[in-house]
Write a protein that holds these residues in place. Structure first.
Motif, PDB file in Angstrom:
ATOM      1  N   TYR A 157      23.707 -72.678  21.858  1.00  0.00           N
ATOM      2  CA  TYR A 157      25.065 -73.080  21.471  1.00  0.00           C
ATOM      3  C   TYR A 157      25.195 -73.354  19.972  1.00  0.00           C
ATOM      4  N   GLY A 158      24.585 -72.457  19.192  1.00  0.00           N
ATOM      5  CA  GLY A 158      24.719 -72.550  17.744  1.00  0.00           C
ATOM      6  C   GLY A 158      23.723 -73.447  17.050  1.00  0.00           C
ATOM      7  N   LYS A 159      22.877 -74.105  17.801  1.00  0.00           N
ATOM      8  CA  LYS A 159      21.867 -74.973  17.193  1.00  0.00           C
ATOM      9  C   LYS A 159      20.641 -74.134  16.822  1.00  0.00           C
ATOM     10  N   ARG A 160      19.883 -74.594  15.829  1.00  0.00           N
ATOM     11  CA  ARG A 160      18.671 -73.897  15.429  1.00  0.00           C
ATOM     12  C   ARG A 160      17.640 -74.927  15.003  1.00  0.00           C
ATOM     13  N   SER A 161      16.486 -74.915  15.654  1.00  0.00           N
ATOM     14  CA  SER A 161      15.409 -75.842  15.312  1.00  0.00           C
ATOM     15  C   SER A 161      14.462 -75.209  14.299  1.00  0.00           C
ATOM     16  N   ALA A 162      13.725 -76.051  13.610  1.00  0.00           N
ATOM     17  CA  ALA A 162      12.717 -75.557  12.665  1.00  0.00           C
ATOM     18  C   ALA A 162      11.643 -74.757  13.387  1.00  0.00           C
ATOM     19  N   GLU A 163      11.348 -75.109  14.641  1.00  0.00           N
ATOM     20  CA  GLU A 163      10.312 -74.409  15.406  1.00  0.00           C
ATOM     21  C   GLU A 163      10.752 -72.997  15.782  1.00  0.00           C
ATOM     22  N   PHE A 164      12.043 -72.787  15.978  1.00  0.00           N
ATOM     23  CA  PHE A 164      12.533 -71.471  16.395  1.00  0.00           C
ATOM     24  C   PHE A 164      12.828 -70.556  15.205  1.00  0.00           C
ATOM     25  N   GLU A 165      13.028 -71.111  14.028  1.00  0.00           N
ATOM     26  CA  GLU A 165      13.388 -70.302  12.855  1.00  0.00           C
ATOM     27  C   GLU A 165      12.427 -69.151  12.591  1.00  0.00           C
ATOM     28  N   PRO A 166      11.083 -69.355  12.622  1.00  0.00           N
ATOM     29  CA  PRO A 166      10.201 -68.205  12.376  1.00  0.00           C
ATOM     30  C   PRO A 166      10.264 -67.168  13.498  1.00  0.00           C
ATOM     31  N   ILE A 167      10.521 -67.605  14.719  1.00  0.00           N
ATOM     32  CA  ILE A 167      10.683 -66.670  15.831  1.00  0.00           C
ATOM     33  C   ILE A 167      11.941 -65.842  15.604  1.00  0.00           C
ATOM     34  N   GLN A 168      13.025 -66.499  15.240  1.00  0.00           N
ATOM     35  CA  GLN A 168      14.271 -65.795  14.950  1.00  0.00           C
ATOM     36  C   GLN A 168      14.084 -64.794  13.818  1.00  0.00           C
ATOM     37  N   ALA A 169      13.329 -65.161  12.806  1.00  0.00           N
ATOM     38  CA  ALA A 169      13.093 -64.259  11.673  1.00  0.00           C
ATOM     39  C   ALA A 169      12.372 -62.990  12.130  1.00  0.00           C
ATOM     40  N   VAL A 170      11.391 -63.140  13.000  1.00  0.00           N
ATOM     41  CA  VAL A 170      10.643 -61.985  13.517  1.00  0.00           C
ATOM     42  C   VAL A 170      11.558 -61.097  14.356  1.00  0.00           C
TER      43      VAL A 170
ATOM     44  N   PHE B 244      15.690 -67.199  26.125  1.00  0.00           N
ATOM     45  CA  PHE B 244      15.254 -66.678  24.829  1.00  0.00           C
ATOM     46  C   PHE B 244      16.333 -65.773  24.216  1.00  0.00           C
ATOM     47  N   ILE B 245      16.841 -64.830  25.012  1.00  0.00           N
ATOM     48  CA  ILE B 245      17.886 -63.925  24.533  1.00  0.00           C
ATOM     49  C   ILE B 245      19.102 -64.736  24.081  1.00  0.00           C
ATOM     50  N   ASP B 246      19.493 -65.721  24.890  1.00  0.00           N
ATOM     51  CA  ASP B 246      20.659 -66.549  24.557  1.00  0.00           C
ATOM     52  C   ASP B 246      20.434 -67.391  23.301  1.00  0.00           C
ATOM     53  N   ALA B 247      19.188 -67.785  23.031  1.00  0.00           N
ATOM     54  CA  ALA B 247      18.888 -68.598  21.857  1.00  0.00           C
ATOM     55  C   ALA B 247      18.893 -67.777  20.567  1.00  0.00           C
ATOM     56  N   CYS B 248      18.629 -66.492  20.686  1.00  0.00           N
ATOM     57  CA  CYS B 248      18.594 -65.636  19.494  1.00  0.00           C
ATOM     58  C   CYS B 248      20.000 -65.422  18.947  1.00  0.00           C
ATOM     59  N   SER B 249      20.090 -65.252  17.652  1.00  0.00           N
ATOM     60  CA  SER B 249      21.375 -65.016  16.989  1.00  0.00           C
ATOM     61  C   SER B 249      21.997 -63.723  17.507  1.00  0.00           C
ATOM     62  N   PHE B 250      23.291 -63.792  17.786  1.00  0.00           N
ATOM     63  CA  PHE B 250      24.008 -62.621  18.256  1.00  0.00           C
ATOM     64  C   PHE B 250      25.079 -62.292  17.240  1.00  0.00           C
ATOM     65  N   PRO B 251      25.239 -61.074  16.830  1.00  0.00           N
ATOM     66  CA  PRO B 251      24.598 -59.857  17.312  1.00  0.00           C
ATOM     67  C   PRO B 251      23.365 -59.427  16.525  1.00  0.00           C
ATOM     68  N   ALA B 252      23.011 -60.141  15.464  1.00  0.00           N
ATOM     69  CA  ALA B 252      21.960 -59.695  14.534  1.00  0.00           C
ATOM     70  C   ALA B 252      20.609 -59.427  15.192  1.00  0.00           C
TER      71      ALA B 252
ATOM     72  N   SER C 187       4.736 -64.028  22.680  1.00  0.00           N
ATOM     73  CA  SER C 187       4.668 -64.551  24.044  1.00  0.00           C
ATOM     74  C   SER C 187       5.705 -65.658  24.169  1.00  0.00           C
ATOM     75  N   LEU C 188       6.492 -65.609  25.226  1.00  0.00           N
ATOM     76  CA  LEU C 188       7.482 -66.661  25.413  1.00  0.00           C
ATOM     77  C   LEU C 188       6.830 -68.004  25.717  1.00  0.00           C
ATOM     78  N   ALA C 189       5.521 -68.019  25.943  1.00  0.00           N
ATOM     79  CA  ALA C 189       4.788 -69.281  26.056  1.00  0.00           C
ATOM     80  C   ALA C 189       4.772 -70.019  24.710  1.00  0.00           C
ATOM     81  N   ASP C 190       5.086 -69.301  23.623  1.00  0.00           N
ATOM     82  CA  ASP C 190       5.096 -69.901  22.287  1.00  0.00           C
ATOM     83  C   ASP C 190       6.460 -70.451  21.879  1.00  0.00           C
ATOM     84  N   LEU C 191       7.432 -70.375  22.779  1.00  0.00           N
ATOM     85  CA  LEU C 191       8.752 -70.930  22.470  1.00  0.00           C
ATOM     86  C   LEU C 191       8.693 -72.459  22.429  1.00  0.00           C
ATOM     87  N   PRO C 192       9.586 -73.078  21.668  1.00  0.00           N
ATOM     88  CA  PRO C 192       9.654 -74.541  21.697  1.00  0.00           C
ATOM     89  C   PRO C 192       9.901 -75.015  23.136  1.00  0.00           C
ATOM     90  N   SER C 193       9.194 -76.038  23.554  1.00  0.00           N
ATOM     91  CA  SER C 193       9.304 -76.493  24.943  1.00  0.00           C
ATOM     92  C   SER C 193      10.689 -77.035  25.273  1.00  0.00           C
TER      93      SER C 193
END
Length: 173
Positions: free
Chosen positions: A51-64, A89-97, A37-43
């Protein structure tokens, strides 16, 4: 692994109810599907994960997301299109992986009478840009509040028939 994405950050949304319904039905077919659920994204995602940044809160989401091979996007209508948080959300995810050459099924949801036809079309363009393979059968759920009973199950036989058809295609996709 496969992933269903409820495309809004609104709490207790109809999109989340439909996402859970899809998860339940896909699991009945023997498919393993996670739910995001996108309600679970970091606020503060627009500050911490673009823009190339990655938070600890988003890392497990990115892994999934990176591990997923197939996606079902439940896309509510916001102002005649899809929610901005879904694009963020799409923009925050690693591209193209994250999405490159992966498979997507799209489901439009609205409280109005068109089931987010335009928003699903707009999101199809985003998927095409990311080189996702989009399942041709797209479901549109208009007046979604009239489609759900008190247990958040779909009650219209014609709606469930088309959803079952899409679910069969998702399983073979």
């Amino acid at each position: 692994m496969n992933l269903i994405i409820s495309g809004t950050n609104r709490e207790r949304s109809n999109s989340l109810k439909i996402a859970k319904y899809y998860q339940q039905e896909l699991q009945r077919k023997g498919e393993s599907w996670e739910l995001l659920s996108l309600a679970d994204l970091p606020s503060d995602i627009t500050v911490t994960d673009l823009y190339g940044k990655r938070s600890a809160e988003f890392e497990p989401i990115q892994a999934v997301v990176s591990a997923a091979r197939k996606f079902v996007f439940i896309i509510p209508e916001y102002n005649g299109s899809f929610p901005g948080i879904l694009k963020v959300f799409i923009d925050a995810c690693s591209f193209p992986a994250s999405f490159f050459h992966k498979k997507a099924a799209l489901v439009g949801v609205s409280t109005g009478k068109y089931g987010n036809i335009r928003g699903v079309d707009h999101f199809t363009g985003v998927c095409n840009y990311m080189r996702m393979h989009v399942l041709p059968l797209k479901i549109h759920l208009p007046k979604v509040h009239d489609e759900l009973d008190n247990e958040d199950q779909l009650i219209d036989e014609l709606t469930t028939k088309f959803i079952r058809e899409q679910i069969d295609e998702i399983a073979r996709f």
